[in-house]
Design a protein around this motif. Structure first.
Motif, short mmCIF file in Angstrom:
data_model
loop_
_atom_site.label_atom_id
_atom_site.label_comp_id
_atom_site.label_asym_id
_atom_site.label_seq_id
_atom_site.Cartn_x
_atom_site.Cartn_y
_atom_site.Cartn_z
N MET A 1 0.82 -1.20 0.00
CA MET A 1 0.00 0.00 0.00
C MET A 1 0.86 1.26 0.00
SD MET A 1 -3.09 1.13 2.57
CE MET A 1 -4.08 -0.25 2.08
N ASP A 2 2.01 1.19 0.68
CA ASP A 2 2.89 2.36 0.70
C ASP A 2 3.37 2.71 -0.69
OD1 ASP A 2 2.58 2.57 3.40
OD2 ASP A 2 4.45 1.52 3.91
N GLU A 3 3.69 1.67 -1.50
CA GLU A 3 4.13 1.92 -2.88
C GLU A 3 3.01 2.55 -3.70
OE1 GLU A 3 7.18 -1.29 -4.42
OE2 GLU A 3 5.55 -2.28 -3.33
N ALA A 4 1.78 2.07 -3.49
CA ALA A 4 0.65 2.62 -4.23
C ALA A 4 0.41 4.08 -3.85
CB ALA A 4 -0.60 1.79 -3.95
N ARG A 5 0.47 4.37 -2.56
CA ARG A 5 0.31 5.76 -2.13
C ARG A 5 1.41 6.65 -2.71
NH1 ARG A 5 -3.24 6.93 1.88
NH2 ARG A 5 -4.12 5.19 3.09
N GLU A 32 -8.05 7.03 -2.35
CA GLU A 32 -8.31 6.95 -0.91
C GLU A 32 -9.42 5.95 -0.61
OE1 GLU A 32 -6.62 8.09 1.53
OE2 GLU A 32 -5.19 9.17 0.27
N ARG A 34 -10.04 3.34 -2.35
CA ARG A 34 -9.41 2.03 -2.55
C ARG A 34 -8.56 1.66 -1.33
NH1 ARG A 34 -9.58 -2.98 -4.44
NH2 ARG A 34 -7.74 -3.64 -5.61
N PHE A 35 -7.78 2.63 -0.82
CA PHE A 35 -6.93 2.36 0.33
C PHE A 35 -7.77 2.04 1.58
CE2 PHE A 35 -3.74 5.46 -1.73
CZ PHE A 35 -3.25 4.45 -2.55
N SER A 36 -8.98 2.56 1.63
CA SER A 36 -9.83 2.32 2.80
C SER A 36 -10.56 0.97 2.72
CB SER A 36 -10.85 3.45 2.95
OG SER A 36 -11.76 3.46 1.86
N LYS A 39 -13.32 -2.33 -2.73
CA LYS A 39 -12.87 -3.12 -3.87
C LYS A 39 -13.94 -3.25 -4.94
CE LYS A 39 -9.71 -5.93 -1.07
NZ LYS A 39 -9.32 -7.30 -0.68
N ARG A 102 -6.88 0.67 -9.61
CA ARG A 102 -6.16 -0.58 -9.39
C ARG A 102 -4.68 -0.31 -9.61
NH1 ARG A 102 -9.99 -5.08 -12.47
NH2 ARG A 102 -11.68 -5.07 -10.94
#
Length: 553
Positions: A1-5, A32, A34-36, A39, A102
């Motif tokens: 997730m860190d890479e996606a952010r 955001e 998606r991160f929460s 899906k 995605r």
């Protein structure tokens, strides 16, 4: 997730990704969600309320704003990654048919299951849009297409033979441009370098210029096929704003063709947004068809020149020309393509020439085929995508035309011509508010408001019964084609102006049979019944069948 952010933040800070402030907010919002843990995708209603400022009365089937902004965002991301790659190792995708982000590692992207452009998103509106479709032009079966193509080939060969007999017309290439941008203050040097990089990217999206490195002495001495121009820019700034003074110089003569000053407010805004706005404002000065450099190209080129000058002259004819100029442009483009059939710009513009105010089935068929050919040869060309949009609309494929229009302006958000053409398609497809909004955006992009944008604003004023405003806007439209003359005459008729009689006579001289023609002639226009009512007040005498048909609707 860190890479996606990190990839989302990198994208939002990269000036090469051309997004409006609204689209930036939309990308962050989807990420955001998606991160929460979402899906399944975000509902259009939520996007409209949370991001796009719509009220709780929003209905996706009536207001297409979510589909338009999502299509722009999706196309901008795809174009960015295609041009620059996934330098952060992660790629962001927004699959068609859903509203969610995605994330994939570069080189491991999945192909969305729905590969048909716009089917999943547009299915809910197909019935609504279809109900507004005007009388459609029917295309002939494949056999007729082949016959048309054969005739076109024979005509092209004949034109080529005549051209050989009469001698070689001058062949012209796109102008070569050297961009020099210097900071007035040493503290702005790095920012000025980023502005230049963004400007070169924005200029290249127009595909009307050839951008080269700023070696001025070499530019003057070199034996170039295309003429060369130098853009000198001086960059100033303080805490409150940024200013870019500029001048355009013709390299061969050293003459200054034009100069100006762009002012961009910087207070409370991020550096990347300010840089992009400066670059966009400058690009709109130098690269559109109707701009200082292309104006000079037309002045310097012989009237019978082929190649790039022919493409520019044809685009001017679409904006301002009458039937004679349209016909001359068609001949010129035919000759250009007979010499080099793979010039996608000429193919795209010829498609629009054939479809402009034409009711001839053969022209429609040829125009559609040329638009498809242009997009196959140059899928990232705004000119080609705009031609395909016009062709799709001309054959009644309004949903497809709107999808293609979104692609065109995502490829070049700074193009006033593509934005105006898309505005007219939206307006005539029943999305009046969206069309008017985009028409106003197009008029703010250049000193000369594009014809299609003025058409939308004039029709909108007429629909609101603001006939003085409609008349004023209609008079600002260059050209004397049927739709413009009808609008001018009808507005004056509603105003009961003595000039309406003169305008009616001009309309009759342009199309002596329009009062006796069937519904098809007026079915191609917005507000056909309202326009007929204005024409009657100007003195037009329609057949009783036409008037009865209008009253029954």
């Amino acid at each position: 997730m860190d890479e996606a952010r990190a990839e989302i933040e990198r994208l939002l800070g990269d000036g090469r990704l051309h997004l409006s402030e609204r689209q930036r907010e939309l990308l962050r919002y989807l990420a955001e969600r998606r991160f929460s843990g979402n899906k399944e995708g975000v509902k259009a209603y939520c996007i409209a309320i949370d991001v796009l400022g719509r009220t709780s009365a929003f209905e996706a089937g009536i207001d297409p704003i979510v589909r338009i902004e999502m299509s722009r965002l999706r196309s901008a991301l795809d174009s960015y990654y295609e041009a620059y790659g996934a330098t952060g190792g992660i790629r962001v995708q927004i699959p068609r048919g859903s509203y969610l982000t995605r994330f994939y590692r570069a080189g491991q992207e999945e192909t969305p299951a729905d590969t048909v452009v716009g089917v999943a998103e547009s299915a809910s509106t197909e019935q609504e849009v279809s109900s507004t479709v005007d009388q459609r032009r029917r295309l002939p079966p494949p056999a007729a297409l082949y016959a048309t193509a054969a005739v076109a080939s024979v005509c092209a060969a004949a034109l080529f033979a005549v051209w050989r007999l009469l001698g070689d017309p001058d062949w012209t290439e796109k102008p070569i441009v050297y961009v020099k941008l210097e900071a007035a203050d040493s503290e702005l040097m790095q920012e000025a370098s980023l502005v230049r990089e963004s400007l070169v990217s924005a200029l290249s999206r127009f595909q009307t210029l050839t951008i080269a490195e700023p070696r001025y002495a070499a530019a003057r001495a070199a034996n170039r096929v295309g003429r060369t121009y130098e853009i000198d820019i001086r960059y100033y700034g303080d805490s409150g704003n940024r200013r870019a003074w500029w001048q355009v110089v013709q390299s061969s003569s050293g003459d200054v063709l034009k100069s100006g000053l762009e002012n961009i407010g910087a207070t409370g805004r991020g550096q990347s947004l300010v840089i992009q706005e400066v670059a966009d404002a400058l690009a709109r000065r130098f690269a559109p068809t109707r701009s200082v450099i292309n104006d000079a190209e037309l002045r310097e080129s012989p009237e019978d020149a082929i190649g790039n000058a022919c493409v520019l002259r044809a685009e001017y004819a679409l904006e301002t020309g009458g039937p004679d100029q349209i016909a001359a442009s068609r001949r010129c483009l035919d000759t250009t393509l007979s010499r080099n059939p793979r010039i996608s710009d000429a193919t795209a513009v010829l498609s629009r020439i054939l479809l402009s105010d034409s009711t001839a089935t053969a022209d429609v068929v040829a125009g559609v085929e040329l638009a498809r050919k242009a997009t196959a040869e140059a899928p990232l060309s705004e000119r080609a995508q705009t031609a395909l949009m016009v062709a799709q609309f001309a054959t009644g494929k309004k949903v497809a035309a709107i999808e293609t229009g979104n692609r065109a302006i995502s490829l070049n958000p700074n193009s006033p011509d593509a934005t105006a053409a898309f505005a007219l398609v939206l307006y005539r497809s029943g999305f009046g508010a969206a069309g008017v909004s985009m028409a106003r955006e197009a008029t703010g992009m250049s000193d000369a408001a594009p014809r299609d944008a003025l058409m939308v604003l004039a029709f909108d004023a007429y629909a609101r019964k603001q006939y003085s405003e409609a008349s004023l806007l209609a008079e600002q439209i260059n050209g004397r084609d049927f739709s413009v003359q009808v609008l001018r005459t009808a507005a004056l008729g509603e105003l009961q102006s003595p000039e309406a009689v003169e305008r009616l006579e001009e309309l009759r001289s342009l199309d002596p049979a329009f009062e006796r023609s069937g519904e098809e002639r007026f079915a191609l226009l917005p507000l056909p019944d309202e326009l007929k009512a204005g024409l009657v007040k100007a003195g037009a005498r329609f057949s009783s069948n036409q008037l009865a048909s209008s009253e029954d609707k």
